[in-house]
Enzyme design. Structure first.
Site, PDB file in Angstrom:
ATOM      1  N   ARG A 104       0.880  -1.180   0.000  1.00 58.99           N
ATOM      2  CA  ARG A 104       0.000   0.000   0.000  1.00 58.99           C
ATOM      3  C   ARG A 104       0.913   1.225   0.000  1.00 58.99           C
ATOM      4  NH1 ARG A 104      -5.415   1.491   3.263  1.00 58.99           N
ATOM      5  NH2 ARG A 104      -6.147   0.048   1.679  1.00 58.99           N
ATOM      6  N   HIS A 131      -7.336   0.974  -6.665  1.00 59.98           N
ATOM      7  CA  HIS A 131      -7.559   0.122  -5.494  1.00 59.98           C
ATOM      8  C   HIS A 131      -8.286  -1.146  -5.976  1.00 59.98           C
ATOM      9  CE1 HIS A 131      -7.783  -1.130  -1.493  1.00 59.98           C
ATOM     10  NE2 HIS A 131      -8.575  -0.216  -0.950  1.00 59.98           N
ATOM     11  N   GLN A 134     -10.197  -3.717  -3.593  1.00 60.27           N
ATOM     12  CA  GLN A 134     -11.467  -3.190  -3.099  1.00 60.27           C
ATOM     13  C   GLN A 134     -12.574  -3.388  -4.135  1.00 60.27           C
ATOM     14  OE1 GLN A 134     -12.378  -1.657  -0.047  1.00 60.27           O
ATOM     15  NE2 GLN A 134     -14.336  -2.111  -0.985  1.00 60.27           N
ATOM     16  N   ASP A 222     -17.232   7.584  -1.963  1.00 58.79           N
ATOM     17  CA  ASP A 222     -16.053   7.373  -1.113  1.00 58.79           C
ATOM     18  C   ASP A 222     -15.759   8.700  -0.420  1.00 58.79           C
ATOM     19  OD1 ASP A 222     -13.869   6.235   0.101  1.00 58.79           O
ATOM     20  OD2 ASP A 222     -12.684   5.965  -1.717  1.00 58.79           O
ATOM     21  N   CYS A 261     -16.465   1.928   0.297  1.00 53.68           N
ATOM     22  CA  CYS A 261     -15.357   1.026   0.660  1.00 53.68           C
ATOM     23  C   CYS A 261     -14.925   1.199   2.115  1.00 53.68           C
ATOM     24  CB  CYS A 261     -14.188   1.219  -0.285  1.00 53.68           C
ATOM     25  SG  CYS A 261     -13.340   2.792  -0.103  1.00 53.68           S
ATOM     26  N   ARG A 289     -14.003  -8.348   1.321  1.00 47.25           N
ATOM     27  CA  ARG A 289     -12.553  -8.146   1.135  1.00 47.25           C
ATOM     28  C   ARG A 289     -11.815  -9.428   1.521  1.00 47.25           C
ATOM     29  NH1 ARG A 289     -10.261  -3.071   1.184  1.00 47.25           N
ATOM     30  NH2 ARG A 289      -8.460  -4.242   0.484  1.00 47.25           N
TER      31      ARG A 289
END
Ligand code: CP
Length: 329
Positions: A104, A131, A134, A222, A261, A289
């Site tokens: 990440r 991402h 996700q 988001d 998310c 996830r």
């Protein structure tokens, strides 16, 4: 065999992406990891975090444990990487210790450099550009609530950030329509939209949240201030008209779902009424996830993914417990 990196949705073909989603769904339905997916040599996952995480860190760690492996969590700042050791050298060294690396980070170049020099698979755990893990969980969540995503309409409201970019790629690979409503300055990059157009994806970008939500099967948003974004106050002001409210959800189909998310900021990008309401799928989305991570790790480590059962076999499997219950009465 070529290394199975999981770097972005656009880097993978439709068949592999479909197999990953189907495997994740089968793992969830089974409630355990079948022998065929257990990793025989107790492999080790190294996770490097240059940004904070709750879901990505925990879901990967638990996923690796359930597959029969283990993980090492590394904070970028505590590594020599944080003191100037090159990404390439870090990749070469970690590849001698572990079997798969998840990163990440901010700059996508760090991820591509790590993958270029690693001799083990590398997984994108988020960059400022995308991402993908996700959005794989998002697609799985959509399909478990509403059936195959192909031909359905997903509305994205607010900042067209890294998650939205992976949604653009997912729309191209999974065949759904994506309607994005955002201020012009927060739109997806022209390069990404040009790629999507070449791939034949149906993407609409506008600045009317109601028009985007109208008739949608799913509404997504988001946070307005992502990790690393400056100028919080200005962003909040410009993005406020794109808040997902009950009125926005009412413009979508009556059975539309809401996804986010997480982490969420109630009162900013979404009202509490929506995220905590009956159309919200956010907790399933967070759980998924874990199942998607297992599928991705297994694929990266060379396991054969699970094929979905043909419809007849699924019907028979559903009928079996009923017969057993009747017989035991
Ligand atoms: N959605 C997501 O990636 O969550 P974390 O930042 O907690 O990992």
């Amino acid at each position: 065999m070529p290394i199975h990196h999981f770097l972005d949705i656009d880097a993978l073909d439709r068949k592999t992406l479909r197999a990953l989603i189907d495997t994740a769904a089968a793992l969830k339905a089974k409630g355990r990891v079948p022998k065929s997916l257990k990793l025989p040599s107790a492999p080790v996952l190294a996770m490097i975090f240059e940004k904070p995480s709750t879901r990505t860190r925990v879901s990967f760690e638990v996923a690796m444990h359930q597959l029969g492996g283990q993980s090492v969590v590394l904070n970028g700042q505590d590594m020599q990487l944080g003191r100037g050791e090159t990404v390439a050298d870090t990749a070469r060294v970690l590849s001698r210790y572990v079997d798969v690396i998840m990163l990440r980070t901010g700059p996508p170049q760090t991820l591509t450099e790590l993958a270029a020099h690693a001799t083990v698979p590398v997984i994108n755990g988020l960059t400022c550009r995308s991402h993908p893990c996700q959005v794989m969980a998002d697609v799985m969540t959509f399909e478990e609530r509403k059936g195959p995503i192909k031909g359905n309409t997903v509305a994205w409201l607010g900042d067209a950030n890294n998650v939205a970019a992976s949604w653009v790629q997912a729309a191209a690979r999974f065949g759904c329509k994506l309607k994005i409503a955002c201020p012009k300055a927060f739109a997806p990059s022209p390069e990404l939209l040009a790629w999507a157009a070449e791939e034949g994806a149906e993407i609409e970008v506008g600045d009317d949240p109601m028009a985007a939500a109208s008739g949608a099967d799913c509404v997504i948003t988001d946070v307005w201030v992502s990790m690393g974004d400056a100028d919080e106050r200005k962003r909040n002001e410009r993005l406020r008209p794109f808040q997902v409210t009950a009125a926005v959800m009412a413009a979508a189909k009556p059975d539309a779902i809401f996804m986010h998310c997480l982490p969420a900021h109630r009162g900013d990008e979404v009202t509490a009424e929506v995220i905590d309401g009956p159309q919200s799928a956010v907790w399933d989305e967070a759980e998924n996830r874990l199942h998607v991570q297992k599928a991705i790790l297994a694929w990266c480590l060379g396991a054969k993914l699970m094929a979905p059962k043909p419809v007849r076999a699924r019907r028979a499997a559903r009928a079996k417990p009923a017969r057993r219950r009747r017989a035991s009465r």
